[in-house]
Each structure stands twice: as C-alpha cells, then as structure tokens.
Scaffold this motif. Structure first.
Motif, PDB file in Angstrom:
ATOM      1  N   GLN A   1       0.816  -1.425  -0.003  1.00 53.80           N
ATOM      2  CA  GLN A   1      -0.063  -0.085   0.044  1.00 53.80           C
ATOM      3  C   GLN A   1       0.890   1.129   0.124  1.00 53.80           C
ATOM      4  O   GLN A   1       0.462   2.224  -0.684  1.00 53.80           O
ATOM      5  CB  GLN A   1      -0.817   0.156   1.261  1.00 53.80           C
ATOM      6  CG  GLN A   1      -1.698   1.401   1.333  1.00 53.80           C
ATOM      7  CD  GLN A   1      -3.018   1.226   0.206  1.00 53.80           C
ATOM      8  OE1 GLN A   1      -3.884   0.649   0.501  1.00 53.80           O
ATOM      9  NE2 GLN A   1      -2.517   2.024  -0.698  1.00 53.80           N
ATOM     10  N   PHE A   2       1.934   1.330   0.697  1.00 56.65           N
ATOM     11  CA  PHE A   2       2.733   2.426   0.960  1.00 56.65           C
ATOM     12  C   PHE A   2       3.490   2.697  -0.487  1.00 56.65           C
ATOM     13  O   PHE A   2       3.628   3.689  -0.944  1.00 56.65           O
ATOM     14  CB  PHE A   2       3.828   2.380   2.487  1.00 56.65           C
ATOM     15  CG  PHE A   2       3.281   3.118   3.227  1.00 56.65           C
ATOM     16  CD1 PHE A   2       3.860   3.579   4.165  1.00 56.65           C
ATOM     17  CD2 PHE A   2       1.982   2.420   3.938  1.00 56.65           C
ATOM     18  CE1 PHE A   2       3.430   4.094   5.407  1.00 56.65           C
ATOM     19  CE2 PHE A   2       1.233   2.963   5.035  1.00 56.65           C
ATOM     20  CZ  PHE A   2       2.081   3.744   5.957  1.00 56.65           C
ATOM     21  N   ARG A   3       3.967   1.661  -0.879  1.00 56.75           N
ATOM     22  CA  ARG A   3       4.722   1.742  -2.417  1.00 56.75           C
ATOM     23  C   ARG A   3       3.890   2.409  -3.533  1.00 56.75           C
ATOM     24  O   ARG A   3       4.240   3.127  -4.222  1.00 56.75           O
ATOM     25  CB  ARG A   3       5.193   0.340  -2.794  1.00 56.75           C
ATOM     26  CG  ARG A   3       6.460  -0.146  -1.863  1.00 56.75           C
ATOM     27  CD  ARG A   3       7.225  -1.133  -2.601  1.00 56.75           C
ATOM     28  NE  ARG A   3       8.316  -1.759  -1.779  1.00 56.75           N
ATOM     29  CZ  ARG A   3       8.447  -2.679  -0.962  1.00 56.75           C
ATOM     30  NH1 ARG A   3       7.009  -3.582  -0.609  1.00 56.75           N
ATOM     31  NH2 ARG A   3       9.410  -3.004  -0.127  1.00 56.75           N
ATOM     32  N   ASP A   4       2.615   1.961  -3.254  1.00 51.59           N
ATOM     33  CA  ASP A   4       1.682   2.396  -4.416  1.00 51.59           C
ATOM     34  C   ASP A   4       1.607   3.840  -4.275  1.00 51.59           C
ATOM     35  O   ASP A   4       1.176   4.394  -5.184  1.00 51.59           O
ATOM     36  CB  ASP A   4       0.328   1.487  -4.154  1.00 51.59           C
ATOM     37  CG  ASP A   4       0.268   0.293  -4.718  1.00 51.59           C
ATOM     38  OD1 ASP A   4       1.436  -0.357  -5.309  1.00 51.59           O
ATOM     39  OD2 ASP A   4      -0.574  -0.984  -4.682  1.00 51.59           O
ATOM     40  N   TRP A   5       1.133   4.316  -2.842  1.00 55.20           N
ATOM     41  CA  TRP A   5       0.892   5.559  -2.884  1.00 55.20           C
ATOM     42  C   TRP A   5       2.137   6.359  -3.245  1.00 55.20           C
ATOM     43  O   TRP A   5       1.780   7.529  -3.827  1.00 55.20           O
ATOM     44  CB  TRP A   5       0.752   6.146  -1.024  1.00 55.20           C
ATOM     45  CG  TRP A   5      -0.764   5.618  -0.706  1.00 55.20           C
ATOM     46  CD1 TRP A   5      -1.565   5.352  -1.493  1.00 55.20           C
ATOM     47  CD2 TRP A   5      -0.980   5.098   0.743  1.00 55.20           C
ATOM     48  NE1 TRP A   5      -2.693   5.047  -0.725  1.00 55.20           N
ATOM     49  CE2 TRP A   5      -2.400   5.038   0.481  1.00 55.20           C
ATOM     50  CE3 TRP A   5      -0.355   5.416   1.799  1.00 55.20           C
ATOM     51  CZ2 TRP A   5      -3.061   4.540   1.727  1.00 55.20           C
ATOM     52  CZ3 TRP A   5      -0.858   4.822   3.014  1.00 55.20           C
ATOM     53  CH2 TRP A   5      -2.136   4.615   2.916  1.00 55.20           C
ATOM     54  N   VAL A   6       3.444   6.042  -3.212  1.00 53.74           N
ATOM     55  CA  VAL A   6       4.554   6.784  -3.304  1.00 53.74           C
ATOM     56  C   VAL A   6       5.010   6.672  -4.772  1.00 53.74           C
ATOM     57  O   VAL A   6       5.191   7.841  -5.584  1.00 53.74           O
ATOM     58  CB  VAL A   6       5.676   6.481  -2.372  1.00 53.74           C
ATOM     59  CG1 VAL A   6       6.876   7.347  -2.862  1.00 53.74           C
ATOM     60  CG2 VAL A   6       5.398   6.906  -1.162  1.00 53.74           C
ATOM     61  N   ILE A   7       4.853   5.502  -5.285  1.00 54.07           N
ATOM     62  CA  ILE A   7       5.494   5.364  -6.609  1.00 54.07           C
ATOM     63  C   ILE A   7       4.659   5.569  -7.673  1.00 54.07           C
ATOM     64  O   ILE A   7       4.787   6.184  -8.775  1.00 54.07           O
ATOM     65  CB  ILE A   7       6.096   3.751  -6.707  1.00 54.07           C
ATOM     66  CG1 ILE A   7       7.231   3.547  -5.920  1.00 54.07           C
ATOM     67  CG2 ILE A   7       6.433   3.422  -8.409  1.00 54.07           C
ATOM     68  CD1 ILE A   7       7.609   2.267  -5.631  1.00 54.07           C
ATOM     69  N   THR A   8       3.402   5.286  -7.591  1.00 50.86           N
ATOM     70  CA  THR A   8       2.450   5.478  -8.520  1.00 50.86           C
ATOM     71  C   THR A   8       1.281   6.224  -7.755  1.00 50.86           C
ATOM     72  O   THR A   8      -0.006   5.879  -7.689  1.00 50.86           O
ATOM     73  CB  THR A   8       1.490   4.363  -9.237  1.00 50.86           C
ATOM     74  OG1 THR A   8       1.206   3.485  -7.980  1.00 50.86           O
ATOM     75  CG2 THR A   8       2.605   3.481  -9.956  1.00 50.86           C
ATOM     76  N   PRO A   9       1.418   7.700  -7.567  1.00 57.21           N
ATOM     77  CA  PRO A   9       0.595   8.456  -6.672  1.00 57.21           C
ATOM     78  C   PRO A   9      -0.754   8.818  -7.605  1.00 57.21           C
ATOM     79  O   PRO A   9      -0.732   9.011  -8.789  1.00 57.21           O
ATOM     80  CB  PRO A   9       1.465   9.890  -6.284  1.00 57.21           C
ATOM     81  CG  PRO A   9       2.374   9.729  -7.654  1.00 57.21           C
ATOM     82  CD  PRO A   9       2.664   8.255  -7.804  1.00 57.21           C
ATOM     83  N   THR A  10      -1.793   8.829  -6.819  1.00 58.16           N
ATOM     84  CA  THR A  10      -3.173   9.222  -7.362  1.00 58.16           C
ATOM     85  C   THR A  10      -3.544  10.241  -6.503  1.00 58.16           C
ATOM     86  O   THR A  10      -3.083  10.441  -5.321  1.00 58.16           O
ATOM     87  CB  THR A  10      -4.072   8.103  -7.266  1.00 58.16           C
ATOM     88  OG1 THR A  10      -4.322   7.672  -6.124  1.00 58.16           O
ATOM     89  CG2 THR A  10      -3.610   6.908  -8.230  1.00 58.16           C
ATOM     90  N   GLU A  11      -4.659  11.055  -6.809  1.00 54.83           N
ATOM     91  CA  GLU A  11      -5.255  11.872  -5.960  1.00 54.83           C
ATOM     92  C   GLU A  11      -5.511  11.636  -4.656  1.00 54.83           C
ATOM     93  O   GLU A  11      -5.286  12.116  -3.684  1.00 54.83           O
ATOM     94  CB  GLU A  11      -6.539  12.765  -6.751  1.00 54.83           C
ATOM     95  CG  GLU A  11      -6.983  13.817  -6.034  1.00 54.83           C
ATOM     96  CD  GLU A  11      -7.946  14.460  -6.644  1.00 54.83           C
ATOM     97  OE1 GLU A  11      -8.725  15.331  -6.017  1.00 54.83           O
ATOM     98  OE2 GLU A  11      -8.134  14.584  -8.060  1.00 54.83           O
ATOM     99  N   GLU A  12      -6.463  10.338  -4.635  1.00 56.20           N
ATOM    100  CA  GLU A  12      -6.514   9.967  -3.266  1.00 56.20           C
ATOM    101  C   GLU A  12      -5.690   9.361  -2.548  1.00 56.20           C
ATOM    102  O   GLU A  12      -5.221   9.659  -1.402  1.00 56.20           O
ATOM    103  CB  GLU A  12      -7.799   8.374  -3.624  1.00 56.20           C
ATOM    104  CG  GLU A  12      -7.968   7.780  -2.335  1.00 56.20           C
ATOM    105  CD  GLU A  12      -8.668   6.611  -2.344  1.00 56.20           C
ATOM    106  OE1 GLU A  12      -9.587   6.059  -1.604  1.00 56.20           O
ATOM    107  OE2 GLU A  12      -8.389   5.835  -3.262  1.00 56.20           O
ATOM    108  N   GLY A  13      -4.593   8.876  -3.251  1.00 59.73           N
ATOM    109  CA  GLY A  13      -3.434   8.196  -2.488  1.00 59.73           C
ATOM    110  C   GLY A  13      -2.435   9.488  -1.831  1.00 59.73           C
ATOM    111  O   GLY A  13      -1.946   9.248  -0.845  1.00 59.73           O
TER     112      GLY A  13
END
Length: 639
Positions: free
Chosen positions: A445-457
């Motif tokens: 989850q943390f990697r997704d937020w940082v590496i492929t950021p979205t508005e929600e992330g």
C-alpha cells in the motif's frame, strides 16, 4: 482620621483572606499584637531545619521567596507578595521548618502571634479552611523551570489551593483490600501483588482497622531480613491506624498525611478506629484528585480497570490543558505533556481490550496512531485516526488472523470513543479492514501511494505518513518508514504532488486582506483555521522532512527545528513557520475549550481586533513557505 499603627494594619489586613471574614473587633485585637518587620533583599525570615517560630507572617510590601534546599542548591517553591501568608507551620504542626523564607527584595512583613490567632481558628470555620488550604499549597508545591524560566506547577497550583478552602470532600477508594491478624506476611504480599495495591489493612472480626502494611513496610522489614516472610502480619504492621470519616475535605486529608507523616488514611463509618472500615485514601489518590499532575495521571491510567474511570482521567487532562494555557506555558511543553497522557490512555485501552478477547493475539502486531495523534500534537478531543499492522501469515490463515485483529480494533476504537475521542467520519480507523492489514500488504500500500501516486493516494499518504508507534512490535512501524523513504527516493513526482496539494489549500486571506470565511454549510460565516492556516504549515514541514529523508521526526514544531538546522539560509523562514504554528495551535485550542468543540471553525465576530491581528500575522510565513515549495519542486509544471 486614623493614625494609630494598629488601625493602619487593620485597614491592610481586612483586604485579604482569611482576615476579611473576621469582625472589626477581632481584627483590631490582632493588629494590636502584630510586630512590623523590615527585611533587606536576601535576608532570611526563617530557614529550613530551623525551629518553628511563635508567629506566622503576611507580606505587607515587597516579595518573599519560599525555598527548598541549602546555600547554592536551593529550589524556588513559591513567591509571596502583598497579602500572602507564609510560615503557617506553627498553626498546623509546630515542627521544624521544611523550607526557607527569604526576602527577594526589600520587604515589610507583619508577624502575627500564633497564640493570639489560635482562638479565632477554633470559632471561625472559614479561617480554619483557608489556613489549611494555604499550608497545603506551600507544603506540596513543586515547580519546575521551563525554557523561558516560567514556573510550571506539577502538583497543586495556587489556584487549586484556593479551591481547597471549599468543602470539597475527598474521593477515596472503596472496598479496600484487607486481611486478618492470622495471615502471614507472605500471604498478604502475594495478595498485594495480585491486586496491584500499595497497602493492605488488617481488620478484626468486626471489620475495624487495627493496623496497616504498605510497600514501604515490606521493603524496610522483610527485604532487609529483619523478619521472615512466614511471620504473622501483626509483627510488622503499623498501628494504630489514622482514621477519618468520609466527610473529610481535601485540605484536611492533605494536612493529616503531612502531620502524621504517613501515606495512607483509613476511612471508617464514623471516623474512629472503633468503626467499620469503608475505604482507604492514599497520598497518590489525593494528588490525582487535583487533576493537574501529568506524571500522577499517567501512573493512575496504568492502574485503572474501567473505561468510566479512564474517561474521568481524560476530563482531568482537559483541565490540565486549560490551566497550562492560562499560565502561558511554552507550546512545546504543553504538546509533549498532553501527548504523553493521551498515549498512556490509548495503551491502557488496548490492554483492557486484549483482556476482553477470547484468546491471545495469533501473531505479533503493532497499533499505530495517525494524523495529529501521529504527530503528537493533538491537544483537543478530535477524531481518532489509527491502524493495525500484523505479522505476515500463510494465505489460508490471513482471513482468520485479520478477523481477530478487526475484533480487537473494534473494542479499542469503541473504548477510545467512550473516553471522548470521536470516531473518524472517513473511517480511517483500525476497525476498517482497509486499515488493518499484514505488514506485507501495508508495504504494498505504501509503495503504491509513493511510486504511482493518485489524488486519493496523495490525500491518504498525507495522513498515514504521520504515524506513530503506540503498542506492540515497534519494528513494524520502522519498516514502514523505510518503505516511505525508499519510495520517495525513487519518485520525485510524489513530493511534487504533495506540494501541489499544499498550494491548493484555500487561502486564509482575500485580495483586500480580509479573512476568507466559509460560504455555505453548517459552518457558514466561520473561519476554518485548520484547513486555511495550520494544514499548510503541517504539510510543508512533512514534505521537506521527506525530501531530506529524515525519519523519526513527526512533530511539526520539531520538523521546523530540524529544517532550520539543515538549511541555515532559510532558518529565519522555518523559525517563523514554527512560531506561527505555535500561535495557531494555542489559538485553536483556546477556542475549542471555550466552545467545547474541535476549535476548527472560528467565529470571527467573537474575536477582538487584537486577536484578528495576531492571526493575520501568522499568515505571512504561510505564503512564504508555499513559495519555497513552488520553486524547489518546480510546481508550475504540475499545476
């Protein structure tokens, strides 16, 4: 025209308690017996360890300091100025002085003979209560120095001492643990350990208290080898016990403990030893009753077994917070103390929740708090934000393991709600399956937020990246920190998007420098101090700390301190941001306490012109820090 010395003294005394409750004749009688003393700066009126004088004192002019210790190793306990009494030991105990009284400047002091005043105490209850309260305040006050030299009352403040003159009764512990004279020391020691208590009362067949044993007795008489553990309790118990009725006041309880040099009082049905024991009052319980000692509140929290009692502690924290704000204690100190108590409350709720579970946790886990709690800057009772990380398990065991921790989280979040922490409207709580996962799933989850950021992330990461370990296996939160910084190093875009989010926060001021207020909804015509001012400073500090790969520094004020060290050229800006945040968080807290809410929405029409100017001065560094982010991360390319 009055011209006698006695009449002049009388005119002075009648302005102050307890003399204002005496008759004119009584005042004149006392005034005629008073001695007028002159003390030069640094001159002692009496010294610690010296014999008790036959008089007590009131300051007429100047200031007298009360000190503990000797020579150069003295600690200031209190300062008495015009109208303050000191040296009351002669009226209460008549033993050697336990502190020194020294003139802090040239002073005129009235010495009041105890023999003259004693008959008035017997016949005037108000005088008696006031003297008890004042003596108790001096006996217990213990000030520590703040970074600015201000005094913080960690036990009983002067204001609290004034409250002692009321008829407030003590809150004692009912159903005290007892034993009989036939019990052995070993038996009662085991009993005290199991019950987690510091004393046990020995009673006879009629349940009358005949003796008491405390932890101190066990250390002094058993641990030293003076008595065997197989001895009967009668050989080491302290007797006779000191007993009082349940109607005793807080001030009376304090004086009783001091006078008899004991740590526990027995509460009996009629206040005598020949009456049924109904409760026990310890020095610790008495301190807790004042609710303004952080260390005592934390200790008490660790002992509590009911949510109802924990709620009482949290209410005491609010009183403590209000007191610190009134005393203008430095913001960092307030934040640190309140955060420590909040953390102790959360830990205790987790422990109580674990006891309610049908089984022990199947694997190691970590409970962490997020957002303002994670930054250790939550002063008011706002929403709870938390999550659970548990150890990785085989795929076939995952659902059952998660179910266990969801059940535990449900108990914890309900417990937090009971003591005053509201549920998060967005359900960012450990009771939500999305925020109760295994370590590997959290890493993903943390990697997704940082590496492929979205508005929600980006929005979620701004909350979840301010996390703080509270209970369980701390290494799990350490691992999540590593993931965050690994991801930031690989993705400049992530920090840029966080920066864009910070720039897009609604401005606090309009074109003509007027406050921008909410235009609709239930908070129409109010100013959102959190979103329009505080969050920009919080977000900016977080982004820059991530930029520098600094872990373990979550608090906004500490982040700006660290940034000032790293970037000396921008130190003035970071210090301005820190100062602005301190002002804003204090302002919001005062508003929240005043209106019994989160303090987020401010009614501008209720503010003074001076308060509005103070707020506006905080907005300059907000613009400047936004500009720094815009340039550093080239945010024009992302907007």
């Amino acid at each position: 025209m009055k011209n006698t010395i006695a009449e002049r003294i009388q005119d002075f005394l009648k302005q102050f308690p307890p003399f204002d409750s005496l008759t004119k004749e009584e005042l004149l009688l006392i005034s005629g017996k008073i001695k007028v003393l002159y003390a030069e700066k640094g001159e002692y009126i009496f010294q610690q360890g010296g014999p008790c004088h036959d008089e007590f004192y009131i300051v007429r002019e100047g200031a007298v300091g009360l000190y503990r210790g000797f020579d150069t190793d003295q600690s200031l306990i209190d300062i008495c100025d015009a109208g303050d009494l000191f040296g009351l030991r002669i009226m209460i105990i008549k033993k050697k002085y336990r502190m020194s009284a020294k003139a802090d400047e040239e002073s005129i002091i009235y010495a009041i003979p105890a023999q003259v005043f004693e008959p008035l105490i017997e016949k005037n209850k108000e005088v008696n209560k006031f003297l008890l309260g004042t003596f108790a305040a001096h006996a217990r006050n213990n000030f520590t120095e703040t970074e600015k030299g201000q005094r913080i009352d960690n036990t009983i403040s002067i204001e609290a001492a004034k409250d002692l003159s009321s008829l407030r009764r003590v809150s004692y512990r009912k159903k005290p643990v007892t034993c009989s004279l036939d019990d052995t020391i070993q038996h009662i020691a085991i009993k005290m350990t199991d019950k987690k208590i510091s004393c046990i009362v020995i009673v006879n067949n009629d349940k009358h208290p005949v003796g008491i044993i405390t932890d101190r007795d066990l250390r002094a008489k058993i641990a030293t080898g003076l008595y065997a553990v197989t001895s009967l309790v009668g050989q080491i118990m302290v007797f006779p016990v000191v007993t009082y009725s349940k109607d005793m006041t807080v001030a009376e309880a304090q004086i009783a403990l001091i006078k008899h040099d004991i740590s526990h009082l027995c509460i009996t049905k009629n206040g005598t030893q020949n009456s049924k024991l109904i409760g026990i009052l310890s020095e610790h319980d008495l301190l807790v009753s004042f609710g303004n000692n952080p260390s005592v509140l934390i200790k008490e929290t660790k002992r509590i077994r009911s949510l109802h009692r924990l709620r009482y502690i949290r209410k005491q924290v609010e009183k403590l917070l209000k007191l610190y704000l009134e005393q203008d204690i430095p913001t960092k100190h307030i934040i640190h103390l309140i955060s420590e108590i909040n953390e102790a409350l959360i830990i205790r709720i987790i422990e109580l929740s674990l006891k309610e579970m049908p089984a022990a946790p199947p694997v190691n886990f970590c409970f962490m708090v997020l957002g303002s709690q994670g930054r250790r800057e939550q002063l008011l009772l706002t929403d709870q934000d938390n999550a659970i990380v548990f150890e990785d398990v085989e795929e076939e065991d995952y659902k059952a393991t998660q179910s266990y921790f969801l059940e535990l989280a449900d108990k914890i979040t309900k417990g937090l709600h009971v003591i005053g922490f509201e549920y998060c409207p967005a359900e960012m709580m450990a009771s939500n399956p999305r925020w109760c996962m295994s370590l590997s799933k959290w890493e993903t989850q943390f990697r997704d937020w940082v590496i492929t950021p979205t508005e929600e992330g980006t929005l979620l990461s701004s909350i979840f990246f301010d996390f703080q370990y509270v209970y369980g296996t701390a290494a799990m939160t350490d691992r999540l920190s590593e993931i965050v910084f690994e991801g930031v190093n690989k993705s400049n875009r992530f920090l840029a998007l966080l920066g864009v989010s910070t720039l897009q926060k609604p401005s606090p001021l309009g074109f003509f420098k007027q406050f921008l207020i909410e235009q609709n909804g239930e908070h129409k015509d109010t100013f959102d101090i959190k979103t329009r001012a505080m969050m920009v400073l919080i977000d900016a500090a977080r982004i820059l700390i991530l930029y520098y790969n600094i872990s373990g520094v979550n608090n906004t004020l500490l982040r700006y301190d660290k940034l000032a060290e790293i970037e000396p050229r921008n130190a003035a800006l970071f210090e301005s941001c820190s100062k602005a945040f301190r002002i804003l968080i204090k302002f919001r807290t005062r508003q929240g306490l005043l209106h019994h809410d989160s303090g987020k929405f401010i009614k501008l029409n209720e503010l003074s012109k001076n308060d509005k100017l103070k707020l506006k001065r905080c907005f300059r560094p907000i613009r400047d820090i936004q500009e720094l982010l815009r340039v550093r991360f080239q945010l024009k390319n992302f907007m």
